[in-house]
Motif scaffolding. Structure first.
Motif, PDB file in Angstrom:
ATOM      1  N   LEU A 193     -12.414  -0.180   8.668  1.00 32.80           N
ATOM      2  CA  LEU A 193     -12.945  -0.177   7.306  1.00 32.80           C
ATOM      3  C   LEU A 193     -14.473  -0.193   7.295  1.00 32.80           C
ATOM      4  CD1 LEU A 193     -11.525  -0.248   4.520  1.00 32.80           C
ATOM      5  CD2 LEU A 193     -12.066  -2.672   4.423  1.00 32.80           C
ATOM      6  N   SER A 240      -5.669   5.448  -3.453  1.00 32.89           N
ATOM      7  CA  SER A 240      -5.542   4.094  -2.921  1.00 32.89           C
ATOM      8  C   SER A 240      -6.173   4.059  -1.537  1.00 32.89           C
ATOM      9  CB  SER A 240      -4.081   3.672  -2.845  1.00 32.89           C
ATOM     10  OG  SER A 240      -3.634   3.141  -4.070  1.00 32.89           O
ATOM     11  N   VAL A 241      -6.718   2.906  -1.164  1.00 29.75           N
ATOM     12  CA  VAL A 241      -7.454   2.771   0.100  1.00 29.75           C
ATOM     13  C   VAL A 241      -6.937   1.565   0.876  1.00 29.75           C
ATOM     14  CG1 VAL A 241      -9.715   2.430   1.176  1.00 29.75           C
ATOM     15  CG2 VAL A 241      -9.529   3.734  -0.957  1.00 29.75           C
ATOM     16  N   ILE A 242      -6.805   1.728   2.179  1.00 29.77           N
ATOM     17  CA  ILE A 242      -6.500   0.586   3.052  1.00 29.77           C
ATOM     18  C   ILE A 242      -7.217   0.779   4.382  1.00 29.77           C
ATOM     19  CG2 ILE A 242      -4.431   1.488   4.199  1.00 29.77           C
ATOM     20  CD1 ILE A 242      -3.217  -1.368   3.750  1.00 29.77           C
ATOM     21  N   ARG A 282     -13.504  -5.416  -5.579  1.00 32.37           N
ATOM     22  CA  ARG A 282     -12.389  -4.489  -5.786  1.00 32.37           C
ATOM     23  C   ARG A 282     -11.423  -4.466  -4.599  1.00 32.37           C
ATOM     24  NH1 ARG A 282     -16.383  -2.722  -9.066  1.00 32.37           N
ATOM     25  NH2 ARG A 282     -15.876  -1.303 -10.801  1.00 32.37           N
ATOM     26  N   ILE A 283     -11.763  -5.113  -3.506  1.00 34.65           N
ATOM     27  CA  ILE A 283     -10.935  -5.101  -2.301  1.00 34.65           C
ATOM     28  C   ILE A 283     -10.094  -6.376  -2.230  1.00 34.65           C
ATOM     29  CG2 ILE A 283     -10.921  -4.980   0.212  1.00 34.65           C
ATOM     30  CD1 ILE A 283     -13.609  -3.560   0.091  1.00 34.65           C
ATOM     31  N   TRP A 307     -16.629   5.657  -5.146  1.00 35.22           N
ATOM     32  CA  TRP A 307     -15.527   4.727  -4.903  1.00 35.22           C
ATOM     33  C   TRP A 307     -15.401   3.683  -6.000  1.00 35.22           C
ATOM     34  CZ3 TRP A 307     -11.868   6.269  -2.050  1.00 35.22           C
ATOM     35  CH2 TRP A 307     -12.129   7.159  -1.000  1.00 35.22           C
ATOM     36  N   TYR A 327      -7.094  -1.205  -3.435  1.00 31.29           N
ATOM     37  CA  TYR A 327      -8.041  -1.188  -2.329  1.00 31.29           C
ATOM     38  C   TYR A 327      -7.722  -2.422  -1.485  1.00 31.29           C
ATOM     39  CZ  TYR A 327     -11.216   2.308  -4.483  1.00 31.29           C
ATOM     40  OH  TYR A 327     -11.771   3.448  -5.026  1.00 31.29           O
ATOM     41  N   TYR A 372       0.826  -1.207   0.000  1.00 27.15           N
ATOM     42  CA  TYR A 372       0.000   0.000   0.000  1.00 27.15           C
ATOM     43  C   TYR A 372       0.863   1.261   0.000  1.00 27.15           C
ATOM     44  CZ  TYR A 372      -3.209   3.621   1.520  1.00 27.15           C
ATOM     45  OH  TYR A 372      -3.931   4.786   1.610  1.00 27.15           O
ATOM     46  N   TYR A 414      -5.671  -6.389 -11.132  1.00 23.76           N
ATOM     47  CA  TYR A 414      -4.698  -6.370 -10.048  1.00 23.76           C
ATOM     48  C   TYR A 414      -3.387  -7.050 -10.444  1.00 23.76           C
ATOM     49  CZ  TYR A 414      -7.411  -4.149  -6.381  1.00 23.76           C
ATOM     50  OH  TYR A 414      -8.077  -3.221  -5.613  1.00 23.76           O
ATOM     51  N   TRP A 420     -11.769   3.605  -8.163  1.00 23.03           N
ATOM     52  CA  TRP A 420     -10.951   2.400  -8.361  1.00 23.03           C
ATOM     53  C   TRP A 420     -10.501   2.283  -9.818  1.00 23.03           C
ATOM     54  CZ3 TRP A 420     -11.295  -2.238 -11.136  1.00 23.03           C
ATOM     55  CH2 TRP A 420     -10.446  -3.266 -10.726  1.00 23.03           C
ATOM     56  N   TRP A 459     -15.923   3.255   7.450  1.00 22.37           N
ATOM     57  CA  TRP A 459     -15.812   3.937   6.155  1.00 22.37           C
ATOM     58  C   TRP A 459     -16.985   3.548   5.263  1.00 22.37           C
ATOM     59  CZ3 TRP A 459     -13.553   1.196   1.597  1.00 22.37           C
ATOM     60  CH2 TRP A 459     -13.497   2.004   0.459  1.00 22.37           C
TER      61      TRP A 459
END
Length: 496
Positions: free
Chosen positions: A219, A265-267, A291-292, A238, A124, A99, A382, A242, A222
Protein backbone atom coordinates in the motif's frame (compact mmCIF):
# COMPACT_ATOMS: atom_id res chain seq x y z
CA UNK A 1 -8.26 -41.20 48.22
CA UNK A 2 -8.01 -40.08 44.60
CA UNK A 3 -9.33 -36.60 43.87
CA UNK A 4 -11.43 -36.32 40.71
CA UNK A 5 -10.98 -33.13 38.72
CA UNK A 6 -12.10 -32.14 35.22
CA UNK A 7 -9.32 -32.52 32.64
CA UNK A 8 -8.63 -30.97 29.25
CA UNK A 9 -9.62 -34.26 27.62
CA UNK A 10 -13.08 -34.03 29.13
CA UNK A 11 -14.00 -30.50 28.08
CA UNK A 12 -17.64 -31.32 27.54
CA UNK A 13 -18.10 -31.89 31.30
CA UNK A 14 -15.96 -29.09 32.65
CA UNK A 15 -18.82 -26.68 33.32
CA UNK A 16 -20.95 -29.37 34.94
CA UNK A 17 -18.03 -30.60 37.04
CA UNK A 18 -17.29 -27.05 38.17
CA UNK A 19 -20.89 -26.51 39.24
CA UNK A 20 -21.02 -29.75 41.21
CA UNK A 21 -17.70 -29.00 42.82
CA UNK A 22 -18.89 -25.53 43.90
CA UNK A 23 -22.17 -26.91 45.19
CA UNK A 24 -20.26 -29.45 47.30
CA UNK A 25 -18.42 -26.73 49.18
CA UNK A 26 -19.87 -25.34 52.38
CA UNK A 27 -20.25 -21.96 50.69
CA UNK A 28 -22.80 -20.70 53.20
CA UNK A 29 -20.32 -21.20 56.00
CA UNK A 30 -17.57 -19.47 54.05
CA UNK A 31 -19.78 -16.47 53.17
CA UNK A 32 -20.98 -16.11 56.76
CA UNK A 33 -17.40 -15.35 57.77
CA UNK A 34 -17.73 -12.12 55.79
CA UNK A 35 -21.10 -11.18 57.26
CA UNK A 36 -23.04 -12.16 54.16
CA UNK A 37 -26.57 -13.41 54.86
CA UNK A 38 -28.39 -16.51 53.76
CA UNK A 39 -27.24 -16.97 50.13
CA UNK A 40 -27.94 -20.22 48.32
CA UNK A 41 -25.12 -22.02 46.45
CA UNK A 42 -27.02 -21.66 43.14
CA UNK A 43 -27.06 -17.88 43.58
CA UNK A 44 -23.33 -17.86 44.25
CA UNK A 45 -22.65 -20.01 41.17
CA UNK A 46 -24.82 -17.69 39.06
CA UNK A 47 -22.84 -14.69 40.33
CA UNK A 48 -19.57 -16.44 39.51
CA UNK A 49 -20.77 -17.20 35.98
CA UNK A 50 -21.86 -13.55 35.56
CA UNK A 51 -18.42 -12.37 36.71
CA UNK A 52 -16.71 -14.73 34.28
CA UNK A 53 -18.92 -13.48 31.45
CA UNK A 54 -18.24 -9.83 32.35
CA UNK A 55 -14.52 -10.61 32.48
CA UNK A 56 -14.65 -12.19 29.04
CA UNK A 57 -16.50 -9.15 27.65
CA UNK A 58 -13.94 -6.77 29.19
CA UNK A 59 -11.11 -8.87 27.75
CA UNK A 60 -12.77 -8.88 24.32
CA UNK A 61 -13.25 -5.11 24.51
CA UNK A 62 -9.61 -4.48 25.39
CA UNK A 63 -8.30 -6.91 22.75
CA UNK A 64 -10.46 -5.61 19.89
CA UNK A 65 -11.35 -9.06 18.60
CA UNK A 66 -12.72 -9.05 15.06
CA UNK A 67 -16.51 -9.67 15.21
CA UNK A 68 -16.73 -12.74 12.98
CA UNK A 69 -20.27 -13.36 14.22
CA UNK A 70 -21.59 -10.50 12.04
CA UNK A 71 -21.19 -12.68 8.94
CA UNK A 72 -23.69 -15.30 7.75
CA UNK A 73 -22.86 -18.83 8.94
CA UNK A 74 -21.21 -20.05 5.68
CA UNK A 75 -18.81 -17.09 5.79
CA UNK A 76 -18.03 -17.77 9.45
CA UNK A 77 -17.18 -21.36 8.51
CA UNK A 78 -14.83 -20.15 5.75
CA UNK A 79 -13.07 -17.78 8.14
CA UNK A 80 -12.61 -20.41 10.86
CA UNK A 81 -11.50 -23.13 8.41
CA UNK A 82 -8.89 -20.95 6.68
CA UNK A 83 -7.61 -19.79 10.06
CA UNK A 84 -7.14 -23.38 11.23
CA UNK A 85 -5.78 -24.95 8.04
CA UNK A 86 -4.01 -22.05 6.29
CA UNK A 87 -3.21 -20.01 9.44
CA UNK A 88 -4.92 -16.95 7.98
CA UNK A 89 -5.28 -14.32 10.72
CA UNK A 90 -8.99 -13.91 11.46
CA UNK A 91 -8.90 -10.15 10.85
CA UNK A 92 -7.16 -10.50 7.48
CA UNK A 93 -9.36 -13.18 5.95
CA UNK A 94 -12.51 -11.45 7.26
CA UNK A 95 -11.54 -8.11 5.73
CA UNK A 96 -10.43 -9.82 2.50
CA UNK A 97 -13.90 -11.35 2.18
CA UNK A 98 -15.49 -7.95 2.80
CA UNK A 99 -13.36 -6.52 0.00
CA UNK A 100 -14.18 -9.33 -2.43
CA UNK A 101 -17.88 -8.91 -1.68
CA UNK A 102 -17.60 -5.16 -2.21
CA UNK A 103 -16.02 -5.69 -5.62
CA UNK A 104 -18.48 -8.41 -6.63
CA UNK A 105 -21.45 -6.16 -5.75
CA UNK A 106 -20.02 -3.14 -7.57
CA UNK A 107 -22.59 -0.88 -9.19
CA UNK A 108 -25.37 -3.48 -9.07
CA UNK A 109 -26.79 -2.27 -5.73
CA UNK A 110 -26.81 0.84 -3.59
CA UNK A 111 -28.41 1.75 -0.30
CA UNK A 112 -30.53 4.85 0.26
CA UNK A 113 -30.11 6.60 3.60
CA UNK A 114 -32.52 9.38 2.72
CA UNK A 115 -33.74 11.04 -0.47
CA UNK A 116 -30.82 12.23 -2.61
CA UNK A 117 -28.30 10.34 -0.43
CA UNK A 118 -27.25 6.92 -1.63
CA UNK A 119 -24.11 4.95 -0.83
CA UNK A 120 -22.44 2.16 -2.77
CA UNK A 121 -20.31 -0.70 -1.40
CA UNK A 122 -16.98 1.06 -2.03
CA UNK A 123 -14.28 0.27 0.58
CA UNK A 124 -10.71 1.43 1.12
CA UNK A 125 -8.96 -1.22 3.24
CA UNK A 126 -5.48 -1.93 4.61
CA UNK A 127 -4.10 -5.12 6.19
CA UNK A 128 -1.42 -4.10 8.70
CA UNK A 129 1.23 -6.53 9.92
CA UNK A 130 4.92 -7.30 9.91
CA UNK A 131 6.57 -9.29 7.11
CA UNK A 132 5.73 -12.99 7.24
CA UNK A 133 2.43 -12.57 9.10
CA UNK A 134 0.30 -13.91 6.23
CA UNK A 135 -1.22 -10.71 4.84
CA UNK A 136 -1.25 -11.44 1.11
CA UNK A 137 -2.45 -15.05 1.11
CA UNK A 138 -5.89 -14.32 2.62
CA UNK A 139 -6.42 -11.74 -0.11
CA UNK A 140 -5.39 -14.17 -2.83
CA UNK A 141 -7.81 -16.76 -1.43
CA UNK A 142 -10.77 -14.39 -1.13
CA UNK A 143 -10.17 -12.85 -4.56
CA UNK A 144 -9.71 -16.17 -6.37
CA UNK A 145 -13.28 -16.37 -7.76
CA UNK A 146 -12.90 -12.83 -9.16
CA UNK A 147 -9.41 -13.60 -10.50
CA UNK A 148 -10.90 -16.64 -12.23
CA UNK A 149 -13.49 -14.36 -13.84
CA UNK A 150 -10.69 -12.08 -15.08
CA UNK A 151 -8.91 -15.11 -16.52
CA UNK A 152 -12.07 -16.07 -18.47
CA UNK A 153 -12.56 -12.59 -19.88
CA UNK A 154 -8.87 -12.46 -20.82
CA UNK A 155 -9.23 -15.62 -22.92
CA UNK A 156 -12.21 -14.03 -24.67
CA UNK A 157 -10.13 -10.86 -25.20
CA UNK A 158 -7.24 -12.86 -26.68
CA UNK A 159 -9.55 -14.65 -29.12
CA UNK A 160 -11.20 -11.41 -30.26
CA UNK A 161 -7.83 -9.68 -30.56
CA UNK A 162 -6.53 -12.47 -32.76
CA UNK A 163 -9.59 -12.16 -35.00
CA UNK A 164 -9.15 -8.37 -35.10
CA UNK A 165 -5.45 -8.64 -35.98
CA UNK A 166 -6.26 -11.01 -38.83
CA UNK A 167 -9.14 -8.90 -40.13
CA UNK A 168 -7.21 -5.64 -40.03
CA UNK A 169 -4.61 -7.12 -42.38
CA UNK A 170 -7.26 -7.67 -45.04
CA UNK A 171 -8.39 -5.02 -47.44
CA UNK A 172 -11.97 -3.78 -47.31
CA UNK A 173 -12.75 -5.78 -50.45
CA UNK A 174 -11.26 -8.96 -48.99
CA UNK A 175 -13.32 -8.54 -45.83
CA UNK A 176 -16.49 -8.10 -47.90
CA UNK A 177 -15.69 -11.22 -49.90
CA UNK A 178 -15.17 -13.23 -46.69
CA UNK A 179 -18.26 -11.77 -45.01
CA UNK A 180 -16.22 -10.10 -42.28
CA UNK A 181 -17.70 -6.96 -40.73
CA UNK A 182 -15.65 -3.84 -40.06
CA UNK A 183 -13.21 -4.98 -37.34
CA UNK A 184 -13.61 -3.47 -33.88
CA UNK A 185 -10.62 -3.42 -31.54
CA UNK A 186 -11.16 -5.75 -28.60
CA UNK A 187 -10.76 -4.70 -24.95
CA UNK A 188 -10.23 -6.73 -21.80
CA UNK A 189 -13.09 -6.27 -19.36
CA UNK A 190 -11.48 -6.99 -15.99
CA UNK A 191 -12.16 -6.40 -12.31
CA UNK A 192 -8.77 -6.35 -10.57
CA UNK A 193 -6.07 -3.79 -11.34
CA UNK A 194 -2.65 -3.76 -9.65
CA UNK A 195 -0.41 -1.42 -11.66
CA UNK A 196 -1.94 1.78 -12.98
CA UNK A 197 -2.20 5.52 -13.29
CA UNK A 198 -5.55 7.31 -12.83
CA UNK A 199 -5.75 7.64 -16.60
CA UNK A 200 -5.17 3.93 -17.17
CA UNK A 201 -7.59 3.08 -14.36
CA UNK A 202 -10.30 5.24 -15.91
CA UNK A 203 -9.70 3.52 -19.25
CA UNK A 204 -10.26 0.10 -17.65
CA UNK A 205 -13.35 1.38 -15.84
CA UNK A 206 -14.77 2.71 -19.09
CA UNK A 207 -15.11 -0.87 -20.33
CA UNK A 208 -16.25 -2.37 -17.03
CA UNK A 209 -18.87 0.02 -15.75
CA UNK A 210 -19.94 -2.49 -13.12
CA UNK A 211 -16.87 -1.58 -11.07
CA UNK A 212 -13.19 -2.33 -10.58
CA UNK A 213 -10.94 -3.09 -7.65
CA UNK A 214 -7.41 -1.93 -6.92
CA UNK A 215 -5.14 -4.45 -5.22
CA UNK A 216 -1.89 -2.83 -4.06
CA UNK A 217 0.22 -5.56 -2.48
CA UNK A 218 2.36 -2.82 -0.94
CA UNK A 219 0.00 0.00 0.00
CA UNK A 220 2.87 2.39 0.75
CA UNK A 221 4.11 2.10 -2.86
CA UNK A 222 0.63 2.99 -4.14
CA UNK A 223 0.57 6.14 -2.01
CA UNK A 224 4.19 7.11 -2.74
CA UNK A 225 3.41 7.12 -6.48
CA UNK A 226 0.53 9.58 -6.12
CA UNK A 227 2.38 12.54 -7.56
CA UNK A 228 4.59 10.73 -10.04
CA UNK A 229 3.05 12.49 -13.02
CA UNK A 230 0.66 15.20 -11.84
CA UNK A 231 1.47 17.13 -8.69
CA UNK A 232 -1.46 16.73 -6.32
CA UNK A 233 -3.90 15.46 -8.97
CA UNK A 234 -3.69 11.75 -8.14
CA UNK A 235 -4.43 12.23 -4.46
CA UNK A 236 -7.47 14.31 -5.37
CA UNK A 237 -8.53 11.53 -7.72
CA UNK A 238 -8.64 9.03 -4.86
CA UNK A 239 -10.44 11.40 -2.53
CA UNK A 240 -13.14 11.82 -5.18
CA UNK A 241 -13.26 8.12 -6.08
CA UNK A 242 -14.06 7.23 -2.46
CA UNK A 243 -17.13 9.47 -2.72
CA UNK A 244 -18.01 8.02 -6.16
CA UNK A 245 -17.78 11.41 -7.88
CA UNK A 246 -17.72 11.29 -11.69
CA UNK A 247 -14.33 10.71 -13.32
CA UNK A 248 -13.54 13.18 -16.08
CA UNK A 249 -10.03 12.96 -17.56
CA UNK A 250 -8.82 15.00 -20.52
CA UNK A 251 -5.73 13.44 -22.05
CA UNK A 252 -3.07 15.02 -24.24
CA UNK A 253 -3.02 11.89 -26.37
CA UNK A 254 -6.07 9.77 -27.02
CA UNK A 255 -9.74 10.32 -26.32
CA UNK A 256 -11.02 11.85 -23.07
CA UNK A 257 -12.52 9.47 -20.49
CA UNK A 258 -15.74 10.07 -18.57
CA UNK A 259 -17.19 7.66 -16.02
CA UNK A 260 -20.46 9.00 -14.65
CA UNK A 261 -20.87 6.54 -11.78
CA UNK A 262 -17.49 5.13 -10.79
CA UNK A 263 -17.02 2.22 -8.42
CA UNK A 264 -13.43 1.66 -7.28
CA UNK A 265 -12.67 -0.32 -4.13
CA UNK A 266 -9.08 -0.45 -2.85
CA UNK A 267 -7.17 -2.90 -0.67
CA UNK A 268 -3.51 -3.35 0.14
CA UNK A 269 -1.04 -4.58 2.72
CA UNK A 270 1.37 -2.52 4.77
CA UNK A 271 3.84 -3.03 7.61
CA UNK A 272 3.15 -1.14 10.81
CA UNK A 273 6.51 0.65 10.68
CA UNK A 274 5.67 2.05 7.24
CA UNK A 275 2.35 3.61 8.28
CA UNK A 276 4.21 6.90 8.67
CA UNK A 277 4.84 7.00 4.91
CA UNK A 278 1.15 7.08 3.98
CA UNK A 279 0.53 9.95 6.43
CA UNK A 280 2.94 12.35 4.71
CA UNK A 281 2.12 15.28 2.43
CA UNK A 282 -0.92 16.40 4.39
CA UNK A 283 -2.81 13.13 4.12
CA UNK A 284 -3.81 13.31 7.78
CA UNK A 285 -5.27 16.79 7.22
CA UNK A 286 -7.19 16.27 3.97
CA UNK A 287 -9.12 13.22 5.16
CA UNK A 288 -7.31 10.68 2.99
CA UNK A 289 -6.14 8.51 5.91
CA UNK A 290 -9.61 8.72 7.46
CA UNK A 291 -11.05 6.99 4.40
CA UNK A 292 -9.00 3.82 5.00
CA UNK A 293 -10.25 1.03 7.26
CA UNK A 294 -7.32 -0.74 8.94
CA UNK A 295 -7.24 -4.41 9.96
CA UNK A 296 -4.69 -4.80 12.77
CA UNK A 297 -4.87 -8.12 14.65
CA UNK A 298 -3.82 -8.01 18.31
CA UNK A 299 -0.56 -9.78 19.19
CA UNK A 300 0.02 -10.79 15.57
CA UNK A 301 2.96 -13.18 15.09
CA UNK A 302 4.25 -15.46 12.36
CA UNK A 303 2.61 -18.87 12.73
CA UNK A 304 3.87 -22.43 12.34
CA UNK A 305 2.65 -24.28 9.28
CA UNK A 306 -0.54 -26.20 9.82
CA UNK A 307 -0.89 -29.86 8.85
CA UNK A 308 -4.67 -29.53 8.61
CA UNK A 309 -5.85 -29.68 4.98
CA UNK A 310 -8.55 -27.23 4.02
CA UNK A 311 -11.76 -28.91 2.90
CA UNK A 312 -12.66 -28.62 -0.78
CA UNK A 313 -16.20 -27.79 0.34
CA UNK A 314 -14.90 -24.62 2.04
CA UNK A 315 -13.18 -23.48 -1.17
CA UNK A 316 -16.32 -24.29 -3.15
CA UNK A 317 -18.51 -22.41 -0.66
CA UNK A 318 -16.42 -19.23 -0.99
CA UNK A 319 -16.52 -19.53 -4.78
CA UNK A 320 -20.29 -20.09 -4.89
CA UNK A 321 -21.06 -17.12 -2.63
CA UNK A 322 -18.95 -14.68 -4.62
CA UNK A 323 -20.09 -16.03 -7.98
CA UNK A 324 -23.69 -15.48 -6.94
CA UNK A 325 -22.84 -11.82 -6.34
CA UNK A 326 -20.87 -11.62 -9.59
CA UNK A 327 -23.89 -12.93 -11.52
CA UNK A 328 -26.07 -10.04 -10.37
CA UNK A 329 -27.13 -7.94 -13.37
CA UNK A 330 -25.84 -4.41 -13.79
CA UNK A 331 -28.31 -2.73 -16.18
CA UNK A 332 -27.22 0.36 -18.13
CA UNK A 333 -29.42 3.24 -19.32
CA UNK A 334 -29.34 4.88 -22.76
CA UNK A 335 -26.13 6.72 -21.85
CA UNK A 336 -24.49 3.44 -20.74
CA UNK A 337 -24.60 4.56 -17.12
CA UNK A 338 -25.21 1.85 -14.46
CA UNK A 339 -28.67 1.84 -12.89
CA UNK A 340 -28.20 0.20 -9.51
CA UNK A 341 -31.00 -1.49 -7.62
CA UNK A 342 -31.55 0.67 -4.53
CA UNK A 343 -32.25 -0.91 -1.14
CA UNK A 344 -33.67 0.97 1.82
CA UNK A 345 -33.50 0.31 5.56
CA UNK A 346 -36.55 -1.21 7.18
CA UNK A 347 -38.10 0.79 10.04
CA UNK A 348 -36.35 -0.99 12.90
CA UNK A 349 -32.96 -1.00 11.15
CA UNK A 350 -33.24 2.72 10.32
CA UNK A 351 -34.09 3.54 13.94
CA UNK A 352 -31.02 1.64 15.18
CA UNK A 353 -28.78 3.32 12.61
CA UNK A 354 -30.02 6.76 13.67
CA UNK A 355 -29.41 5.91 17.34
CA UNK A 356 -25.84 4.91 16.56
CA UNK A 357 -25.32 7.99 14.39
CA UNK A 358 -26.35 10.27 17.25
CA UNK A 359 -23.91 8.51 19.57
CA UNK A 360 -21.16 8.75 16.96
CA UNK A 361 -21.92 12.45 16.43
CA UNK A 362 -21.49 13.06 20.17
CA UNK A 363 -18.13 11.31 19.99
CA UNK A 364 -17.14 13.47 17.00
CA UNK A 365 -18.08 16.67 18.84
CA UNK A 366 -16.30 15.58 22.02
CA UNK A 367 -13.20 14.14 20.35
CA UNK A 368 -9.84 15.07 21.86
CA UNK A 369 -8.55 16.42 18.56
CA UNK A 370 -9.93 17.52 15.22
CA UNK A 371 -8.12 14.60 13.56
CA UNK A 372 -9.93 12.04 15.74
CA UNK A 373 -13.25 13.77 15.09
CA UNK A 374 -12.60 13.47 11.36
CA UNK A 375 -11.95 9.73 11.72
CA UNK A 376 -15.25 9.23 13.53
CA UNK A 377 -17.11 11.25 10.91
CA UNK A 378 -16.03 8.96 8.05
CA UNK A 379 -17.20 5.93 10.01
CA UNK A 380 -20.81 7.03 9.45
CA UNK A 381 -20.53 6.42 5.71
CA UNK A 382 -18.90 3.08 6.38
CA UNK A 383 -21.72 2.03 8.73
CA UNK A 384 -24.09 2.48 5.79
CA UNK A 385 -21.83 0.77 3.23
CA UNK A 386 -21.07 -2.19 5.47
CA UNK A 387 -24.80 -2.62 6.14
CA UNK A 388 -25.30 -3.01 2.40
CA UNK A 389 -22.43 -5.49 2.04
CA UNK A 390 -23.62 -7.64 4.95
CA UNK A 391 -27.18 -7.71 3.60
CA UNK A 392 -25.91 -8.77 0.18
CA UNK A 393 -23.69 -11.46 1.70
CA UNK A 394 -26.62 -12.79 3.69
CA UNK A 395 -28.65 -12.91 0.47
CA UNK A 396 -25.83 -14.76 -1.33
CA UNK A 397 -25.76 -17.27 1.56
CA UNK A 398 -29.53 -17.79 1.45
CA UNK A 399 -30.20 -15.92 4.70
CA UNK A 400 -31.95 -12.86 3.22
CA UNK A 401 -34.31 -11.88 0.40
CA UNK A 402 -32.54 -8.46 0.07
CA UNK A 403 -35.84 -6.63 -0.15
CA UNK A 404 -34.64 -4.17 2.50
CA UNK A 405 -31.67 -3.86 4.81
CA UNK A 406 -32.73 -5.20 8.19
CA UNK A 407 -31.64 -4.86 11.80
CA UNK A 408 -29.25 -7.82 11.71
CA UNK A 409 -27.18 -6.25 8.94
CA UNK A 410 -27.14 -2.85 10.66
CA UNK A 411 -26.10 -4.35 14.01
CA UNK A 412 -23.33 -6.24 12.23
CA UNK A 413 -22.15 -3.11 10.44
CA UNK A 414 -22.03 -1.21 13.73
CA UNK A 415 -19.90 -3.95 15.29
CA UNK A 416 -17.53 -3.79 12.32
CA UNK A 417 -17.33 -0.01 12.54
CA UNK A 418 -16.48 -0.19 16.24
CA UNK A 419 -13.66 -2.61 15.43
CA UNK A 420 -12.35 -0.22 12.76
CA UNK A 421 -12.72 2.74 15.13
CA UNK A 422 -10.19 1.14 17.48
CA UNK A 423 -7.76 0.24 14.71
CA UNK A 424 -8.02 3.79 13.32
CA UNK A 425 -7.13 5.18 16.74
CA UNK A 426 -4.18 2.79 16.92
CA UNK A 427 -2.93 4.07 13.55
CA UNK A 428 -3.55 7.66 14.66
CA UNK A 429 -1.44 7.12 17.78
CA UNK A 430 1.38 5.56 15.75
CA UNK A 431 1.40 8.50 13.35
CA UNK A 432 0.98 11.18 16.03
CA UNK A 433 3.78 9.85 18.20
CA UNK A 434 6.17 9.57 15.30
CA UNK A 435 9.38 11.55 15.61
CA UNK A 436 11.39 11.67 12.34
CA UNK A 437 14.59 12.06 14.37
CA UNK A 438 14.18 8.58 15.83
CA UNK A 439 15.00 6.90 12.52
CA UNK A 440 18.25 8.86 12.03
CA UNK A 441 21.71 7.46 12.68
CA UNK A 442 23.49 8.92 15.71
CA UNK A 443 25.80 11.13 13.60
CA UNK A 444 22.83 12.67 11.76
CA UNK A 445 20.95 13.23 15.03
CA UNK A 446 23.98 15.12 16.42
CA UNK A 447 24.24 17.15 13.22
CA UNK A 448 20.53 18.04 13.26
CA UNK A 449 20.70 19.16 16.89
CA UNK A 450 23.80 21.26 16.16
CA UNK A 451 22.27 23.06 13.16
CA UNK A 452 20.68 26.44 13.93
CA UNK A 453 16.94 26.97 13.28
CA UNK A 454 17.77 28.74 9.98
CA UNK A 455 21.01 28.11 8.09
CA UNK A 456 22.64 28.29 4.69
CA UNK A 457 23.93 25.28 2.78
CA UNK A 458 27.49 26.57 3.18
CA UNK A 459 27.18 26.92 6.96
CA UNK A 460 25.60 23.46 7.18
CA UNK A 461 28.41 21.91 5.15
CA UNK A 462 31.04 23.41 7.46
CA UNK A 463 29.24 22.06 10.53
CA UNK A 464 28.80 18.64 8.89
CA UNK A 465 32.51 18.51 8.15
CA UNK A 466 33.42 19.13 11.79
CA UNK A 467 31.12 16.26 12.83
CA UNK A 468 32.52 13.87 10.21
CA UNK A 469 29.48 13.81 7.92
CA UNK A 470 30.49 13.70 4.20
CA UNK A 471 29.35 16.50 1.90
CA UNK A 472 27.30 14.18 -0.34
CA UNK A 473 25.53 12.69 2.70
CA UNK A 474 24.69 16.15 4.05
CA UNK A 475 23.20 17.32 0.74
CA UNK A 476 21.01 14.21 0.57
CA UNK A 477 20.09 14.86 4.21
CA UNK A 478 18.68 18.26 3.23
CA UNK A 479 16.11 16.51 1.02
CA UNK A 480 14.36 15.05 4.08
CA UNK A 481 11.13 17.09 3.91
CA UNK A 482 10.00 16.01 7.36
CA UNK A 483 13.13 17.63 8.82
CA UNK A 484 13.91 20.62 6.60
CA UNK A 485 12.01 23.34 4.76
CA UNK A 486 13.76 25.07 1.87
CA UNK A 487 13.18 28.82 2.29
CA UNK A 488 15.06 29.84 -0.83
CA UNK A 489 18.02 28.65 -2.84
CA UNK A 490 20.80 27.75 -0.45
CA UNK A 491 18.77 28.58 2.69
CA UNK A 492 16.90 26.14 4.93
CA UNK A 493 15.05 25.99 8.22
CA UNK A 494 14.52 23.07 10.58
CA UNK A 495 10.98 21.75 11.01
CA UNK A 496 11.53 20.23 14.47
Amino acid sequence: MNEHKPTSNNTGNINGGKDNYLKGLNLQEEYSKFGIGNIQPDEIITNIHDCIKQGEEIEKESKNIFPVEVFPLPIQEIIQATNQSLTFPIDFISVSILYSASLAIGNTHKVEVMKSWQESAVLYLALVGQAGTNKSHPLTFALQPISDQDAKTYRVYEKLKQEYDQAIKLSKKEREQQGIKEPVKSVWQKYIVSDFTPEALAEVHKFNKRGIGVYADELASWVKNFNRYNQGAEQEFWLSAWSAKPINIDRKTGEPVFVAKPFISVIGTIQQGVLIDISKNGRTQNGFIDRILFAIPDSLQKQYWSETTISSSIVASCKNILEKLLQLPCPLDDTLTPQAEVLTFDTVAKKRLLEWQRSNTDQCNNAETEAIGSIYSKLEMYAVRLSLILEMLRWACGESYKQTINLQSVEGAIQLVEYFRKTALKVHNIISNHNPLDKLSSDKQKLYEALPAVFTTEAGLQLAKTLGVPERTFKRFLNEQELFHRISRGEYEKRI
